[in-house]
Motif scaffolding. Sequence first.
Motif, PDB file in Angstrom:
ATOM      1  N   THR A 349       0.634  -1.187  -0.138  1.00 33.65           N
ATOM      2  CA  THR A 349       0.046   0.002   0.014  1.00 33.65           C
ATOM      3  C   THR A 349       0.800   1.195  -0.070  1.00 33.65           C
ATOM      4  O   THR A 349       0.417   2.077  -0.726  1.00 33.65           O
ATOM      5  CB  THR A 349      -1.071   0.035   1.169  1.00 33.65           C
ATOM      6  OG1 THR A 349      -1.801  -1.369   1.253  1.00 33.65           O
ATOM      7  CG2 THR A 349      -1.718   1.174   1.363  1.00 33.65           C
ATOM      8  N   LEU A 350       1.872   1.223   0.884  1.00 30.30           N
ATOM      9  CA  LEU A 350       2.940   2.497   0.939  1.00 30.30           C
ATOM     10  C   LEU A 350       3.401   2.555  -0.388  1.00 30.30           C
ATOM     11  O   LEU A 350       3.561   3.837  -0.955  1.00 30.30           O
ATOM     12  CB  LEU A 350       3.773   2.158   1.912  1.00 30.30           C
ATOM     13  CG  LEU A 350       5.109   3.263   2.085  1.00 30.30           C
ATOM     14  CD1 LEU A 350       4.478   4.654   2.602  1.00 30.30           C
ATOM     15  CD2 LEU A 350       5.968   2.830   3.117  1.00 30.30           C
ATOM     16  N   ALA A 351       4.001   1.656  -1.275  1.00 34.08           N
ATOM     17  CA  ALA A 351       4.349   1.462  -2.445  1.00 34.08           C
ATOM     18  C   ALA A 351       3.590   2.105  -3.315  1.00 34.08           C
ATOM     19  O   ALA A 351       3.985   3.183  -4.180  1.00 34.08           O
ATOM     20  CB  ALA A 351       4.985   0.161  -2.937  1.00 34.08           C
ATOM     21  N   GLY A 352       2.141   1.811  -3.336  1.00 35.21           N
ATOM     22  CA  GLY A 352       1.501   2.519  -4.238  1.00 35.21           C
ATOM     23  C   GLY A 352       1.081   3.825  -4.246  1.00 35.21           C
ATOM     24  O   GLY A 352       1.036   4.481  -4.926  1.00 35.21           O
ATOM     25  N   VAL A 353       0.985   4.383  -2.870  1.00 37.89           N
ATOM     26  CA  VAL A 353       1.044   5.869  -2.481  1.00 37.89           C
ATOM     27  C   VAL A 353       2.228   6.388  -3.022  1.00 37.89           C
ATOM     28  O   VAL A 353       2.032   7.771  -3.626  1.00 37.89           O
ATOM     29  CB  VAL A 353       0.772   6.022  -0.920  1.00 37.89           C
ATOM     30  CG1 VAL A 353       0.701   7.491  -0.562  1.00 37.89           C
ATOM     31  CG2 VAL A 353      -0.513   5.359  -0.715  1.00 37.89           C
ATOM     32  N   LEU A 354       3.461   6.115  -2.679  1.00 38.33           N
ATOM     33  CA  LEU A 354       4.509   6.906  -3.432  1.00 38.33           C
ATOM     34  C   LEU A 354       4.766   6.716  -4.633  1.00 38.33           C
ATOM     35  O   LEU A 354       4.747   8.068  -5.198  1.00 38.33           O
ATOM     36  CB  LEU A 354       5.969   5.918  -2.591  1.00 38.33           C
ATOM     37  CG  LEU A 354       5.946   6.095  -1.212  1.00 38.33           C
ATOM     38  CD1 LEU A 354       7.209   5.196  -0.529  1.00 38.33           C
ATOM     39  CD2 LEU A 354       6.529   7.744  -0.798  1.00 38.33           C
ATOM     40  N   ALA A 355       4.174   5.828  -5.389  1.00 38.59           N
ATOM     41  CA  ALA A 355       4.263   5.726  -6.739  1.00 38.59           C
ATOM     42  C   ALA A 355       3.309   6.617  -7.472  1.00 38.59           C
ATOM     43  O   ALA A 355       3.578   7.305  -8.335  1.00 38.59           O
ATOM     44  CB  ALA A 355       4.324   4.269  -7.281  1.00 38.59           C
ATOM     45  N   GLN A 356       2.263   6.884  -6.804  1.00 37.40           N
ATOM     46  CA  GLN A 356       1.096   7.884  -7.004  1.00 37.40           C
ATOM     47  C   GLN A 356       1.690   8.995  -7.185  1.00 37.40           C
ATOM     48  O   GLN A 356       1.236  10.036  -8.168  1.00 37.40           O
ATOM     49  CB  GLN A 356      -0.182   7.615  -6.564  1.00 37.40           C
ATOM     50  CG  GLN A 356      -1.153   8.257  -6.776  1.00 37.40           C
ATOM     51  CD  GLN A 356      -1.901   7.692  -7.906  1.00 37.40           C
ATOM     52  OE1 GLN A 356      -1.670   6.481  -8.141  1.00 37.40           O
ATOM     53  NE2 GLN A 356      -2.691   8.545  -8.447  1.00 37.40           N
ATOM     54  N   TYR A 357       2.524   9.532  -6.324  1.00 43.38           N
ATOM     55  CA  TYR A 357       2.704  10.931  -6.129  1.00 43.38           C
ATOM     56  C   TYR A 357       4.007  11.147  -6.598  1.00 43.38           C
ATOM     57  O   TYR A 357       4.556  12.431  -6.664  1.00 43.38           O
ATOM     58  CB  TYR A 357       2.913  11.489  -4.498  1.00 43.38           C
ATOM     59  CG  TYR A 357       1.365  11.497  -4.114  1.00 43.38           C
ATOM     60  CD1 TYR A 357       0.584  12.810  -4.355  1.00 43.38           C
ATOM     61  CD2 TYR A 357       0.732  10.510  -3.371  1.00 43.38           C
ATOM     62  CE1 TYR A 357      -0.604  12.743  -4.114  1.00 43.38           C
ATOM     63  CE2 TYR A 357      -0.667  10.664  -2.857  1.00 43.38           C
ATOM     64  CZ  TYR A 357      -1.288  11.744  -3.176  1.00 43.38           C
ATOM     65  OH  TYR A 357      -2.598  11.831  -2.861  1.00 43.38           O
ATOM     66  N   ALA A 363       9.608   5.355  -6.125  1.00 47.07           N
ATOM     67  CA  ALA A 363       9.197   4.693  -5.227  1.00 47.07           C
ATOM     68  C   ALA A 363       9.944   3.683  -4.661  1.00 47.07           C
ATOM     69  O   ALA A 363      10.448   3.091  -3.470  1.00 47.07           O
ATOM     70  CB  ALA A 363       7.696   4.128  -5.479  1.00 47.07           C
ATOM     71  N   MET A 364      10.299   2.473  -5.860  1.00 47.08           N
ATOM     72  CA  MET A 364      10.929   1.493  -5.566  1.00 47.08           C
ATOM     73  C   MET A 364      12.453   1.637  -4.696  1.00 47.08           C
ATOM     74  O   MET A 364      12.871   1.192  -3.897  1.00 47.08           O
ATOM     75  CB  MET A 364      11.417   0.623  -6.575  1.00 47.08           C
ATOM     76  CG  MET A 364      10.183  -0.103  -7.345  1.00 47.08           C
ATOM     77  SD  MET A 364      10.626  -1.272  -8.666  1.00 47.08           S
ATOM     78  CE  MET A 364      10.089  -0.191  -9.770  1.00 47.08           C
ATOM     79  N   ALA A 365      13.285   3.033  -5.593  1.00 48.02           N
ATOM     80  CA  ALA A 365      14.400   3.141  -4.719  1.00 48.02           C
ATOM     81  C   ALA A 365      14.290   3.927  -3.076  1.00 48.02           C
ATOM     82  O   ALA A 365      15.132   3.549  -2.350  1.00 48.02           O
ATOM     83  CB  ALA A 365      15.194   4.346  -5.570  1.00 48.02           C
TER      84      ALA A 365
END
Length: 442
Positions: A349-357, A363-365
């Motif tokens: 979920t955190l990854a999706g939020v970071l990738a969204q913004y 986000a992966m890094a």
Amino acid sequence: MRTYRELFRTPEFRPFFFTVAVQVAAQTVAGLGLATLVYRDTGSPLLSALAMFGPSLAQMVGAATLLSAADRLPPRAAVTGLALLFALSTALQVLPDLSVGTLFAILFVQGLIGSVGGGVRMGLLGEILSRDGYLLGRSVLNVAVGVCQIAGYGAGGLLVAALSPRGALLTSASLYLAAALVARLGLSRRAPRASGRPSVAETWRINGRLWSSPARRRIYLALWVPNGLIVGCESLFVPWAPEQAGTLFACAAIGMLAGDVAVGRFVPKAWRGRLASPLQALLAAPFLLFALDPALPLALAAVTVATAGYAASLLFQEKLLALTPDELSGQALGLHSSGMLTFQGVSATLAGVLAQYTSTTTAMALLAGLSLTVTAALVVAGRRTHAEERGHADEPGHDDEPGHAEERGTRDRKPGCPEGVLTARPSEAGAAGPSRRRAECE
């Protein structure tokens, strides 16, 4: 125990191995079939994803309420009964005209009983194998899980296409029945590892006891957080490279299986304590390359190398068992499993939020950098505690802290010895015994 031949010659390991492998295949087929069924009925990608991974998110609820049953039920009866419950609940999902809410209620129940099942199985593995054989046995099970998941998704796809989603669910229910039969006929009858009745209050009490030890607390955090953050990285494979996501996941599986085999079969016992944290660093570091948006060949190589680091969890589990009394081993391992699955969901979920913004590569890094930071912080905390313990040990008249003495004493007490009369294990005999036990807590 150092060879696969010795492992599979151990009484009961083969039926135990088959039971676990068949249940993993059944769960994989059921997840794919139900996700397809829900998507066809609702058209919702979110509900479809929850249908596949929802039981994992419910496991933390089970870990907080039911997990004391893992050590307080007869292992053979528990493994058999839980497989039968999964067979029945999976078959119920085949009934026509069930609402989506009813389907998810069944999934929630499966997640609750699944949290107990993980603790029962891993505690039983510790009884079937010697302490020296646990790591090798656990690595073989990890390999089997990976292979069965790959085969299960392939077979599940064929079953959904050839039969229907409900046909896949019925096949899964049949596999659960087969697992229950093997467990009932192949496993020996054993008494529960702990006395008393399971309850929510007892679950909280034992979880609090497990969490109260600083050494165990660090191990739980090491098992949950750095690995979970990298699972968050993997959850972004599809948005980063939709056409090549399957190849990336396959490379991740190859790396993970290679790491489990190498650590379980070939790493000498003397090296194990030193390799856990470096392997976790290996797990995260290659994912930093995604900040550069690498070409696909470099990304595939990075993922394959990185995921070998998942083998660190084997070494941390071995440390966790060494720090845990036998009568709590099932709940200790069940808490690890439930916490790990929950944190993986949180990280995705955190990854999706970071990738969204930001972007998928950023986000992966970021997640990889955070994983490295947590690993380094846990290493520093462990060294600081170890140094403090050595300093206290040098003081005249110093005795071990009560909490540490209790946990070590439970494992080191000879059968029949009264409370407080302890004896060192053979490998720890002599003047080096106390300091070596203290080092193992790190």
